[in-house]
Design a protein around this motif. Structure first.
Motif, PDB file in Angstrom:
ATOM      1  N   LEU A 243       0.780  -1.363  -0.278  1.00 26.14           N
ATOM      2  CA  LEU A 243       0.047  -0.263  -0.044  1.00 26.14           C
ATOM      3  C   LEU A 243       0.677   0.653  -0.727  1.00 26.14           C
ATOM      4  CD1 LEU A 243      -2.810  -0.722   2.852  1.00 26.14           C
ATOM      5  CD2 LEU A 243      -2.593  -0.769  -0.468  1.00 26.14           C
ATOM      6  N   PHE A 244       2.181   1.585   0.521  1.00 23.78           N
ATOM      7  CA  PHE A 244       2.569   2.807   1.050  1.00 23.78           C
ATOM      8  C   PHE A 244       4.314   2.488   0.587  1.00 23.78           C
ATOM      9  CE2 PHE A 244      -1.231   2.553   3.851  1.00 23.78           C
ATOM     10  CZ  PHE A 244      -1.822   3.974   3.107  1.00 23.78           C
ATOM     11  N   PRO A 245       4.615   1.492  -0.166  1.00 21.03           N
ATOM     12  CA  PRO A 245       6.099   1.480  -0.101  1.00 21.03           C
ATOM     13  C   PRO A 245       6.834   3.264  -0.588  1.00 21.03           C
ATOM     14  CG  PRO A 245       4.870   0.097  -2.221  1.00 21.03           C
ATOM     15  CD  PRO A 245       3.837   0.570  -1.492  1.00 21.03           C
ATOM     16  N   LYS A 246       6.157   3.812  -1.740  1.00 21.08           N
ATOM     17  CA  LYS A 246       7.325   4.836  -1.420  1.00 21.08           C
ATOM     18  C   LYS A 246       7.138   5.872  -1.060  1.00 21.08           C
ATOM     19  CE  LYS A 246       6.590   4.191  -7.048  1.00 21.08           C
ATOM     20  NZ  LYS A 246       5.548   4.563  -8.364  1.00 21.08           N
ATOM     21  N   PRO A 247       5.779   6.012  -0.573  1.00 24.83           N
ATOM     22  CA  PRO A 247       5.207   6.927   0.099  1.00 24.83           C
ATOM     23  C   PRO A 247       6.064   7.029   2.338  1.00 24.83           C
ATOM     24  CG  PRO A 247       3.397   7.034  -0.058  1.00 24.83           C
ATOM     25  CD  PRO A 247       4.120   5.737  -0.807  1.00 24.83           C
ATOM     26  N   TYR A 248       6.376   5.431   2.132  1.00 27.24           N
ATOM     27  CA  TYR A 248       7.141   5.073   3.053  1.00 27.24           C
ATOM     28  C   TYR A 248       8.652   5.240   2.733  1.00 27.24           C
ATOM     29  CZ  TYR A 248       8.957   2.005   6.648  1.00 27.24           C
ATOM     30  OH  TYR A 248      10.316   2.296   7.685  1.00 27.24           O
ATOM     31  N   ARG A 249       9.352   5.136   2.162  1.00 32.94           N
ATOM     32  CA  ARG A 249      10.621   5.462   1.735  1.00 32.94           C
ATOM     33  C   ARG A 249      10.536   6.846   1.568  1.00 32.94           C
ATOM     34  NH1 ARG A 249      14.070   2.005  -0.609  1.00 32.94           N
ATOM     35  NH2 ARG A 249      14.750   3.683  -1.749  1.00 32.94           N
ATOM     36  N   ALA A 250       9.852   8.076   1.289  1.00 33.28           N
ATOM     37  CA  ALA A 250       9.867   9.197   1.355  1.00 33.28           C
ATOM     38  C   ALA A 250      10.095   9.665   2.732  1.00 33.28           C
ATOM     39  CB  ALA A 250       8.525   9.823   0.334  1.00 33.28           C
ATOM     40  N   SER A 251       8.994   8.618   3.741  1.00 33.91           N
ATOM     41  CA  SER A 251       9.247   9.614   4.708  1.00 33.91           C
ATOM     42  C   SER A 251      10.712   9.732   5.984  1.00 33.91           C
ATOM     43  CB  SER A 251       7.953   9.065   5.828  1.00 33.91           C
ATOM     44  OG  SER A 251       7.783   7.716   5.471  1.00 33.91           O
ATOM     45  N   LEU A 252      11.613   8.479   4.162  1.00 38.02           N
ATOM     46  CA  LEU A 252      12.438   8.235   5.199  1.00 38.02           C
ATOM     47  C   LEU A 252      13.472   9.409   4.308  1.00 38.02           C
ATOM     48  CD1 LEU A 252      12.069   4.354   5.478  1.00 38.02           C
ATOM     49  CD2 LEU A 252      12.339   5.799   7.725  1.00 38.02           C
ATOM     50  N   GLY A 253      13.776   9.409   3.825  1.00 31.63           N
ATOM     51  CA  GLY A 253      14.043  10.559   2.223  1.00 31.63           C
ATOM     52  C   GLY A 253      15.072   9.318   1.398  1.00 31.63           C
ATOM     53  N   LYS A 254      14.482   8.429   1.044  1.00 35.64           N
ATOM     54  CA  LYS A 254      14.990   7.313   0.390  1.00 35.64           C
ATOM     55  C   LYS A 254      14.321   7.341  -0.754  1.00 35.64           C
ATOM     56  CE  LYS A 254      17.110   5.555   4.164  1.00 35.64           C
ATOM     57  NZ  LYS A 254      18.368   4.706   4.157  1.00 35.64           N
ATOM     58  N   GLU A 255      13.323   8.111  -1.389  1.00 38.03           N
ATOM     59  CA  GLU A 255      12.161   8.280  -2.567  1.00 38.03           C
ATOM     60  C   GLU A 255      13.725   8.267  -3.747  1.00 38.03           C
ATOM     61  OE1 GLU A 255      12.809  12.528  -1.028  1.00 38.03           O
ATOM     62  OE2 GLU A 255      12.348  10.378  -0.660  1.00 38.03           O
ATOM     63  N   ASN A 256      14.571   8.921  -3.809  1.00 38.22           N
ATOM     64  CA  ASN A 256      15.278   9.136  -5.144  1.00 38.22           C
ATOM     65  C   ASN A 256      16.235   7.771  -4.611  1.00 38.22           C
ATOM     66  OD1 ASN A 256      13.853  11.184  -5.931  1.00 38.22           O
ATOM     67  ND2 ASN A 256      14.933  12.337  -4.521  1.00 38.22           N
ATOM     68  N   GLU A 257      16.688   6.868  -3.410  1.00 33.96           N
ATOM     69  CA  GLU A 257      17.651   6.125  -3.356  1.00 33.96           C
ATOM     70  C   GLU A 257      17.312   4.976  -4.419  1.00 33.96           C
ATOM     71  OE1 GLU A 257      19.974   5.522   0.531  1.00 33.96           O
ATOM     72  OE2 GLU A 257      19.110   8.152   0.276  1.00 33.96           O
ATOM     73  N   PRO A 258      18.296   3.843  -5.067  1.00 30.03           N
ATOM     74  CA  PRO A 258      17.516   2.698  -5.796  1.00 30.03           C
ATOM     75  C   PRO A 258      17.774   1.903  -4.130  1.00 30.03           C
ATOM     76  CG  PRO A 258      20.296   3.108  -5.440  1.00 30.03           C
ATOM     77  CD  PRO A 258      19.349   4.066  -4.692  1.00 30.03           C
ATOM     78  N   ASP A 259      16.491   1.220  -4.587  1.00 24.19           N
ATOM     79  CA  ASP A 259      16.328   0.319  -3.856  1.00 24.19           C
ATOM     80  C   ASP A 259      17.405  -1.186  -3.685  1.00 24.19           C
ATOM     81  OD1 ASP A 259      15.095  -1.598  -2.103  1.00 24.19           O
ATOM     82  OD2 ASP A 259      13.053  -1.924  -2.838  1.00 24.19           O
ATOM     83  N   THR A 260      17.699  -1.726  -2.685  1.00 22.02           N
ATOM     84  CA  THR A 260      19.060  -2.347  -2.311  1.00 22.02           C
ATOM     85  C   THR A 260      18.200  -3.331  -2.028  1.00 22.02           C
ATOM     86  OG1 THR A 260      19.554  -1.424  -0.325  1.00 22.02           O
ATOM     87  CG2 THR A 260      20.540   0.072  -1.797  1.00 22.02           C
ATOM     88  N   GLY A 261      17.170  -3.427  -0.786  1.00 21.28           N
ATOM     89  CA  GLY A 261      16.132  -4.939  -0.937  1.00 21.28           C
ATOM     90  C   GLY A 261      16.978  -5.018   0.634  1.00 21.28           C
ATOM     91  N   GLN A 262      17.362  -4.347   0.778  1.00 18.67           N
ATOM     92  CA  GLN A 262      17.683  -4.178   2.497  1.00 18.67           C
ATOM     93  C   GLN A 262      16.214  -4.719   2.819  1.00 18.67           C
ATOM     94  OE1 GLN A 262      18.696  -0.423   4.085  1.00 18.67           O
ATOM     95  NE2 GLN A 262      18.632  -0.474   6.493  1.00 18.67           N
ATOM     96  N   ASN A 263      15.048  -4.473   2.747  1.00 19.80           N
ATOM     97  CA  ASN A 263      13.878  -4.851   3.023  1.00 19.80           C
ATOM     98  C   ASN A 263      13.688  -6.226   3.595  1.00 19.80           C
ATOM     99  OD1 ASN A 263      13.021  -2.323   3.744  1.00 19.80           O
ATOM    100  ND2 ASN A 263      11.935  -1.914   1.792  1.00 19.80           N
ATOM    101  N   GLN A 264      14.329  -7.465   2.406  1.00 20.29           N
ATOM    102  CA  GLN A 264      14.297  -8.302   2.441  1.00 20.29           C
ATOM    103  C   GLN A 264      15.361  -9.006   3.566  1.00 20.29           C
ATOM    104  OE1 GLN A 264      12.109  -9.382   0.595  1.00 20.29           O
ATOM    105  NE2 GLN A 264      11.944  -7.914   0.102  1.00 20.29           N
ATOM    106  N   GLN A 265      16.247  -8.011   4.334  1.00 25.36           N
ATOM    107  CA  GLN A 265      17.222  -8.843   5.041  1.00 25.36           C
ATOM    108  C   GLN A 265      15.737  -9.021   6.447  1.00 25.36           C
ATOM    109  OE1 GLN A 265      19.757  -5.825   6.780  1.00 25.36           O
ATOM    110  NE2 GLN A 265      21.069  -5.734   4.660  1.00 25.36           N
ATOM    111  N   LEU A 266      17.108 -10.744   7.093  1.00 27.54           N
ATOM    112  CA  LEU A 266      15.890 -11.356   7.840  1.00 27.54           C
ATOM    113  C   LEU A 266      15.786 -10.525   9.249  1.00 27.54           C
ATOM    114  CD1 LEU A 266      15.739 -14.016   8.738  1.00 27.54           C
ATOM    115  CD2 LEU A 266      17.788 -14.090  10.304  1.00 27.54           C
ATOM    116  N   LEU A 267      16.746  -8.788   9.498  1.00 22.70           N
ATOM    117  CA  LEU A 267      16.855  -8.383  10.773  1.00 22.70           C
ATOM    118  C   LEU A 267      15.177  -8.010  10.324  1.00 22.70           C
ATOM    119  CD1 LEU A 267      17.176  -6.947  13.492  1.00 22.70           C
ATOM    120  CD2 LEU A 267      18.456  -5.220  11.876  1.00 22.70           C
ATOM    121  N   TYR A 268      14.647  -6.829   9.010  1.00 18.30           N
ATOM    122  CA  TYR A 268      13.287  -6.219   8.779  1.00 18.30           C
ATOM    123  C   TYR A 268      12.117  -7.165   8.727  1.00 18.30           C
ATOM    124  CZ  TYR A 268      16.912  -3.113   8.352  1.00 18.30           C
ATOM    125  OH  TYR A 268      18.239  -2.334   8.108  1.00 18.30           O
ATOM    126  N   ILE A 269      12.869  -8.944   8.559  1.00 23.49           N
ATOM    127  CA  ILE A 269      11.838  -9.710   8.796  1.00 23.49           C
ATOM    128  C   ILE A 269      11.269  -9.975  10.374  1.00 23.49           C
ATOM    129  CG2 ILE A 269      10.552 -11.805   7.839  1.00 23.49           C
ATOM    130  CD1 ILE A 269      12.312 -11.158   5.327  1.00 23.49           C
TER     131      ILE A 269
END
Length: 139
Positions: free
Chosen positions: A31-57
């Motif tokens: 639902l909110f992947p782009k707004p969430y990235r924008a809230s973190l100031g990362k809207e212009n950074e490439p998605d590094t797959g960080q959300n797939q790391q075990l810690l983030y799950i």
């Protein structure tokens, strides 16, 4: 008053936890992947797959489980067993603790848009609390 662990429906806790955890996945990845990235100031950074790391799950899963168990304990200790009271309890906990604390945590130099972040993440917890507590009362 809090000697209620034996009276808790642990199958209901498991169902509510799974619903809360899946809501998080849907909230942030669907639902909110782009707004969430924008809230973190990362809207212009490439998605590094960080959300797939075990810690983030695993980290959010453990937190959702602890929150769900805590709600089950409090619902039982406070003898909340109707949908109306469960909804009121969810709103008190959701707004009074989770939403507010999320905004408070976000107000730091590492979150460039703390109120936007608080709105996205706090709203997730508020909706999650409604879902968890209604499920706990239903089951």
């Amino acid at each position: 008053m809090f000697n209620v662990l034996s009276s808790i429906n642990w199958l209901g806790v498991a169902a509510a936890f799974i619903a809360y955890f899946l809501l998080g996945a849907m909230w942030y990845l669907g639902l909110f992947p782009k707004p969430y990235r924008a809230s973190l100031g990362k809207e212009n950074e490439p998605d590094t797959g960080q959300n797939q790391q075990l810690l983030y799950i695993v980290g959010p899963a453990v937190c959702a489980l602890i929150i769900t168990i805590t709600c089950a304990v409090l619902l039982s200790a406070l003898h909340i067993n109707t949908y109306g009271n469960a909804l009121r309890f969810a709103l008190v906990v959701g707004v009074g603790y989770l939403f507010t604390n999320t905004v408070n945590i976000a107000i730091n130099p590492n979150i460039p848009r703390p109120f936007f972040y608080g709105l996205i993440t706090g709203s997730y917890h508020l909706v999650g609390m409604v879902l968890v507590n209604l499920l706990l009362v239903a089951l």
